[in-house]
Design a protein around this motif. Structure first.
Motif, PDB file in Angstrom:
ATOM      1  N   GLY A 196       0.811  -1.215   0.000  1.00 36.44           N
ATOM      2  CA  GLY A 196       0.000   0.000   0.000  1.00 36.44           C
ATOM      3  C   GLY A 196       0.840   1.258   0.000  1.00 36.44           C
ATOM      4  O   GLY A 196       0.568   2.211  -0.755  1.00 36.44           O
ATOM      5  N   SER A 197       1.877   1.298   0.827  1.00 36.68           N
ATOM      6  CA  SER A 197       2.748   2.473   0.883  1.00 36.68           C
ATOM      7  C   SER A 197       3.509   2.652  -0.426  1.00 36.68           C
ATOM      8  O   SER A 197       3.737   3.784  -0.877  1.00 36.68           O
ATOM      9  N   ALA A 206       2.372   1.758  -3.380  1.00 36.43           N
ATOM     10  CA  ALA A 206       1.390   2.281  -4.338  1.00 36.43           C
ATOM     11  C   ALA A 206       1.208   3.788  -4.150  1.00 36.43           C
ATOM     12  O   ALA A 206       1.107   4.543  -5.125  1.00 36.43           O
ATOM     13  N   ARG A 207       1.189   4.235  -2.908  1.00 38.23           N
ATOM     14  CA  ARG A 207       1.039   5.665  -2.632  1.00 38.23           C
ATOM     15  C   ARG A 207       2.244   6.441  -3.135  1.00 38.23           C
ATOM     16  O   ARG A 207       2.094   7.533  -3.720  1.00 38.23           O
ATOM     17  N   ALA A 208       3.451   5.882  -2.931  1.00 37.89           N
ATOM     18  CA  ALA A 208       4.667   6.536  -3.419  1.00 37.89           C
ATOM     19  C   ALA A 208       4.654   6.649  -4.937  1.00 37.89           C
ATOM     20  O   ALA A 208       5.026   7.689  -5.502  1.00 37.89           O
ATOM     21  N   MET A 209       4.209   5.595  -5.601  1.00 38.24           N
ATOM     22  CA  MET A 209       4.105   5.627  -7.064  1.00 38.24           C
ATOM     23  C   MET A 209       3.165   6.745  -7.514  1.00 38.24           C
ATOM     24  O   MET A 209       3.491   7.517  -8.416  1.00 38.24           O
ATOM     25  N   ARG A 210       2.000   6.794  -6.881  1.00 38.45           N
ATOM     26  CA  ARG A 210       0.976   7.774  -7.268  1.00 38.45           C
ATOM     27  C   ARG A 210       1.471   9.200  -7.062  1.00 38.45           C
ATOM     28  O   ARG A 210       1.171  10.090  -7.862  1.00 38.45           O
ATOM     29  N   THR A 251      -4.052   4.826   0.915  1.00 39.97           N
ATOM     30  CA  THR A 251      -5.011   5.932   1.048  1.00 39.97           C
ATOM     31  C   THR A 251      -5.860   6.049  -0.212  1.00 39.97           C
ATOM     32  O   THR A 251      -5.557   5.457  -1.244  1.00 39.97           O
ATOM     33  N   HIS A 252      -6.889   6.864  -0.141  1.00 36.09           N
ATOM     34  CA  HIS A 252      -7.814   7.003  -1.265  1.00 36.09           C
ATOM     35  C   HIS A 252      -7.135   7.595  -2.491  1.00 36.09           C
ATOM     36  O   HIS A 252      -7.570   7.379  -3.624  1.00 36.09           O
ATOM     37  N   ALA A 253      -6.055   8.357  -2.279  1.00 39.11           N
ATOM     38  CA  ALA A 253      -5.379   9.024  -3.393  1.00 39.11           C
ATOM     39  C   ALA A 253      -4.781   8.018  -4.386  1.00 39.11           C
ATOM     40  O   ALA A 253      -4.673   8.312  -5.577  1.00 39.11           O
ATOM     41  N   ALA A 254      -4.376   6.852  -3.893  1.00 36.87           N
ATOM     42  CA  ALA A 254      -3.755   5.847  -4.757  1.00 36.87           C
ATOM     43  C   ALA A 254      -4.694   4.680  -5.025  1.00 36.87           C
ATOM     44  O   ALA A 254      -4.247   3.593  -5.400  1.00 36.87           O
ATOM     45  N   VAL A 297      -4.083   0.756  -6.782  1.00 38.46           N
ATOM     46  CA  VAL A 297      -4.398  -0.514  -6.109  1.00 38.46           C
ATOM     47  C   VAL A 297      -5.422  -1.316  -6.910  1.00 38.46           C
ATOM     48  O   VAL A 297      -5.306  -2.540  -7.033  1.00 38.46           O
ATOM     49  N   GLU A 298      -6.401  -0.643  -7.470  1.00 37.82           N
ATOM     50  CA  GLU A 298      -7.445  -1.345  -8.216  1.00 37.82           C
ATOM     51  C   GLU A 298      -6.908  -2.038  -9.462  1.00 37.82           C
ATOM     52  O   GLU A 298      -7.490  -3.010  -9.934  1.00 37.82           O
TER      53      GLU A 298
END
Length: 260
Positions: free
Chosen positions: A28-29, A31-35, A60-63, A67-68
Motif C-alpha cells: 500500500g505504501s 502504491a502511494r509513493a508511485m501515485r 489511502t484514497h489518493a492511490a 491498487v485497483e
C-alpha cells in the motif's frame, strides 16, 4: 513533445514490480509513493500476505486507482515476460554486478521508455532479489546510503520513482526502437544453451555459469525482436546441420560395414 522541451520518462511504459513482498502495508505504501510521482502500473509477485484491506489503508484514497489495477503473478519470470527492458534493484555491490545510481539509471531509461515497456523490480524486504532473479534483468540500480543501508520497501520505491519523474535532459534523444521482450529473450537463451551443450561449447554440468556471460554480452546490445528471431534462426540451422552430419556419419559407417 516539442523538440525544445527536455526529454522525459514515459510513465505509461513504466511498471513497478514487487517480488514476494512480506507485508501488505508495504504494498500500500509503495502504491502511494508511485501515485505521488505519477506512476500507475503495479505488479505484485507471489506476496506472502495480500490483505487488500491493509493495502488500501496504507495506500489511502489518493492511490486507489493504482491498487485497483494491481496485477498479481505467482512467479517473477512469468510476470516479466512481456517487458522489453527490466531493471533490478540491489543493495549488494561488487563482483560481476554493474550497478547504476538511480539518477543515472533514470536518464538511460528516457529514450528506452518511448517505445518499450520497462519493469523496475524490487525484492523481498529481508533479502532482496536472488541471483536467479537478477539474471532476468537488463540492468541494476542501487540506492546509495550512509552507514545504515537498510531501506523500507516503500522508501526505496519512492526514491526510484522520484528519479524517474525528475529525469530529463535538454538534448534530443536518439530514436530507440522496440526491444525484444523477456519472453523472446528467454526463448533465445534456452535454444542457445541447448545447442551449445550439444556441440560441447559449454560444460553441461554447469551451463548457467557460462550462460551468464553470454546473457551479459547480448544485454549490452539491447536486442530488437527481429534480431532475436535472426539469432534463433541461426541456432536452429546449427542444430539441424549438427544432426545432419551425425546422421550422415552413421549412414557412412553402415555403408562401409556393408561393403566388408
Amino acid at each position: 513533445m516539442p523538440e525544445n522541451m527536455p526529454g522525459r520518462i514515459n510513465p505509461e511504459h513504466i511498471t513497478i514490480v514487487l517480488n514476494q513482498p512480506r507485508y501488505p502495508e508495504n504494498i500500500g505504501s509503495g502504491a502511494r509513493a508511485m501515485r505521488n510521482m505519477g506512476f500507475y502500473n503495479l505488479i505484485v509477485v507471489d506476496p506472502e500476505n495480500f490483505d487488500l484491506e491493509k493495502v488500501e489503508k496504507l495506500s489511502t484514497h489518493a492511490a486507489r486507482d493504482v491498487v485497483e489495477k494491481i496485477q498479481i503473478f505467482d512467479n517473477l519470470q512469468k510476470a516479466l515476460s512481456p517487458f522489453n527492458y527490466v531493471v533490478g534493484t540491489t543493495a549488494r555491490l561488487g563482483g560481476q554486478r554493474q550497478v547504476n545510481s538511480p539518477s543515472v539509471m533514470a536518464e538511460k531509461l528516457i529514450p528506452i521508455s518511448k517505445e518499450n515497456n520497462i519493469a523496475i523490480v524490487f525484492g523481498r524486504e529481508d533479502r532482496g532479489l536472488s541471483n536467479e532473479d537478477i539474471r532476468l534483468c537488463h540492468g541494476l540500480v542501487n540506492i546509495p546510503t550512509a552507514d545504515f543501508s537498510s531501506l523500507n520497501l516503500a522508501q526505496a520505491v519512492m526514491v526510484i520513482c522520484y528519479e524517474l519523474f525528475n529525469a530529463g535532459t535538454k538534448k534530443k534523444h536518439d530514436f530507440n526502437p522496440r526491444l525484444a521482450s523477456c519472453y523472446e529473450l528467454n526463448g533465445m537463451y534456452k535454444d542457445l544453451k541447448d545447442v551449445l551443450i550439444k556441440i560441447s561449447y559449454i560444460n553441461p554440468e554447469n551451463p548457467d555459469y557460462w550462460m551468464n556471460y553470454i546473457r551479459k554480452f547480448f544485454t549490452r546490445m539491447n536486442l530488437r525482436a527481429r534480431e532475436v528471431g535472426i539469432i534463433r534462426g541461426l541456432i536452429r540451422q546449427v542444430n539441424w546441420y549438427g544432426q545432419k552430419m551425425y546422421k550422415d556419419g552413421l549412414d557412412h559407417k553402415k555403408n562401409q560395414e556393408a561393403d566388408l
